[in-house]
Design an enzyme around this catalytic site. Structure first.
Site, mmCIF file in Angstrom:
data_model
loop_
_atom_site.group_PDB
_atom_site.id
_atom_site.type_symbol
_atom_site.label_atom_id
_atom_site.label_comp_id
_atom_site.label_asym_id
_atom_site.label_seq_id
_atom_site.Cartn_x
_atom_site.Cartn_y
_atom_site.Cartn_z
ATOM 1 N N CYS A 50 39.770 17.041 9.845
ATOM 2 C CA CYS A 50 40.791 16.501 8.965
ATOM 3 C C CYS A 50 41.120 17.448 7.819
ATOM 4 O O CYS A 50 42.145 17.271 7.155
ATOM 5 C CB CYS A 50 40.358 15.148 8.396
ATOM 6 N N ARG A 52 40.420 21.161 8.114
ATOM 7 C CA ARG A 52 40.378 22.576 8.497
ATOM 8 C C ARG A 52 40.892 22.763 9.921
ATOM 9 O O ARG A 52 40.766 21.865 10.767
ATOM 10 C CB ARG A 52 38.973 23.162 8.363
#
Length: 572
Positions: A50, A52
């Protein structure tokens, strides 16, 4: 080893860019396939969470690899390369290993020390293995990263430095109150049944919520998660599954909503959320039974539109509280261009300005337009308008306490950001979590984890360099064995009457002599090759013994084929 990673994360890019660049499962698959099909890359793996998006590859050329991987990320994310490039970071060889090990330990997470990243690294490796894009290097790298992460959590107190993103998000919703006290007895709605949603549901159950409703596009997964929660030995929570089309109704019942799906569009729009809040007439926020608070009178909530002036060109947040947004004091200090826009808006608006409370002054839209137009003319002449008088303060309705708490852990986001402005709603999303985590305290254990990472990076590099020379050593020993076999065959031709016992003894003696002669050099060359800069020893060995490069390459191919077959067979 030529490991390269190109990526972006919450540390390098704003959430709005991460949201647009997020990759669906199908996009990750296509990205991996295109990566290994590209000329510079032999292996590939994608780590997408969420906060990277990182592409790992084994490349034979650095600059060509960076260009190719950056282009592939842009193509598959849908964000133009020129726009994406300023937010990308690049790590190569040992720095790339150090980066992944730090990520695995939670040092690079939004919430330092969180352990969810280990499951995400495991998923990334499994995906690459399933697509056969992970070879020896990436298999070794990701498996070692998992071991390093587990070691950091078992040998240090890094868990005290942070917690899971779910727990951190719930603490932000609780606004300083003990999260267990805040959550106790509330009704929760969890949208999604993936790993993050499952973690959220389990966390809520442990915190003592009274009911958990699971909504998912695949009913079977929602039912399975609800069953696991209801049958858990360590919790006592009512859990049930509902279809996704029941979410609007469930919003009128829930106190806490956690959403984390793989949807590419919004799951909860501001309109749906507003309808859910307005459908809770007479509902009050859950009250801690231990707090001894008196029961609050049941009353309808104010409309969620209170405090907004539709299409008004002024920045209403800059207007002094208590002044009419339609009158002179509201526009004092504004520039001429903004005043002219405001005059146009005031002349054509249908907003009930009686509600705005222009004390002691009548007039309709035309009067407002004329007044503001005159103020604009004055601003053009003297620069800015001084405030000449203060209208009577306007009694603004107080913003009600939140009755619906929303935690959006999805990327791209599931919940409309406009929900931040809705009365009766508190929304925490990835962007607000990033801001809150910037001030989170760092534990002393972080330094110990950093030392572990540094030691493990050195050990991994040494192992990889040593492994690089192994095919050369194998080729050398193969050549020596061939020489022994040739000499024994020649001896048999010269001594045809040699019996089997003597032949075996002579053969064993010659082999022992060759092994003893090769033992010390091969052990020492492996040690030297494991040191930084030791890659040249393989070339020296090939030159000294005149080894055929193709023989060495064939040994490498045979080892890789054996490893690949073992991975495809899976565990015995």
């Amino acid at each position: 080893m030529s490991l390269l990673v190109v990526g972006l994360s919450h540390r390098s890019a704003p959430v709005s860019v991460l949201e647009r660049a997020s990759l669906s499962a199908d996009a990750q698959t296509k990205l991996l396939q295109d990566t290994v099909a590209a000329e510079p890359a032999a292996e590939g793996a994608v780590l997408a969470t969420c906060n990277r998006i990182e592409l790992y590859a084994d490349v034979d050329k650095f600059h060509a690899g960076v260009a190719e991987l950056s282009t592939l990320l842009a193509q598959h994310s849908g964000v133009g390369l020129e726009e994406l490039t300023p937010y990308l970071y690049v790590h190569y060889e040992d720095r790339a290993v150090h980066h992944l090990f730090s990520v695995a330990c939670g040092l690079d997470s939004m919430v330092v020390g969180e352990g969810q990243i280990l499951g995400q690294i495991k998923d990334a490796l499994a995906r690459a293995q399933g697509l056969h894009t992970a070879g020896r290097l990436l298999n070794d790298l990701f498996q070692q990263a998992l071991r390093v992460g587990k070691r950091a959590h078992s040998e240090t107190g890094i868990d005290r430095a942070g917690q899971s993103l779910v727990t951190f998000g719930l603490e932000q919703l609780a606004v300083g109150a003990p999260v267990g006290t805040w959550a106790r007895g509330r009704k929760a709605l969890v949208i999604g049944a993936g790993s993050m949603s499952s973690l959220a549901a389990a966390t809520l159950a442990r915190l003592g919520v009274g009911e958990i409703v699971i909504a998912n596009r695949t009913p079977e997964r929602a039912e399975r998660l609800a069953r696991i929660l209801a049958e858990g030995d360590d919790t006592d929570v009512l859990a049930r599954a509902v279809p996704m089309d029941s979410v609007p109704f469930e919003l009128t019942r829930a106190d806490v909503v956690v959403s984390c799906t793989g949807a590419t569009g919004l799951v909860l729009t501001a309109e749906v959320i507003a309808a859910g809040v307005e459908g809770r007439v007479g509902r009050q926020p859950a009250v801690d039974p231990d707090a001894g608070a008196a029961e609050a009178a049941e009353a309808p909530l104010p409309p969620t539109s209170v405090g907004a002036e539709e299409n008004c060109p002024l920045d209403l947040s800059a207007v002094r509280p208590g002044f009419s947004v339609m009158g002179e004091a509201a526009v004092a200090g504004m520039d001429a261009a903004t005043l002219e826009q405001h005059a146009t808006w005031a002349a054509g608006t249908t907003v009930d300005r009686g509600r705005a409370g222009r004390a002691g002054r009548g007039g309709g839209p035309q009067a407002d337009a004329e007044l503001i137009g005159a103020l604009a003319a004055t601003a053009s002449a003297v620069g800015r308008i001084p405030e000449r008088r203060r209208p009577e303060p306007v009694a603004e309705p107080p913003r009600p306490e939140p009755v619906l708490f929303l935690l959006d852990l999805a990327m791209p986001r599931d919940v409309d950001a406009a929900a931040h402005r809705l009365a009766g709603v508190r929304l925490v999303d990835i962007e607000s979590l990033a801001e809150a985590s910037a001030d989170a305290p760092m534990a002393a254990d972080v330094d110990q984890v950093r030392r572990i990472v540094s030691d493990e990076v050195a050990a991994f590099g040494a192992a990889q360099r040593a492994a690089h020379i192994t095919p050369t050593v194998v080729a050398l020993r193969t050549m020596a064995a061939d020489v022994v076999a040739g000499e024994i065959a020649r001896l048999e031709g010269r001594l045809p009457g040699l019996d089997d016992r003597h032949r075996a003894e002579i053969t064993q003696t010659v082999r022992r002599v060759v092994d003893k002669l090769l033992h010390a050099p091969t052990v020492r060359v492996k040690q030297l090759a494991a040191e930084p800069g030791g890659a040249g020893y393989a070339d020296a060995l090939r030159t000294l013994f005149d080894l055929d490069p193709e023989t060495v390459a064939s040994v490498s191919r045979a080892e890789e084929s054996t490893e690949k077959n073992a991975r495809n067979r899976g565990p015995a």
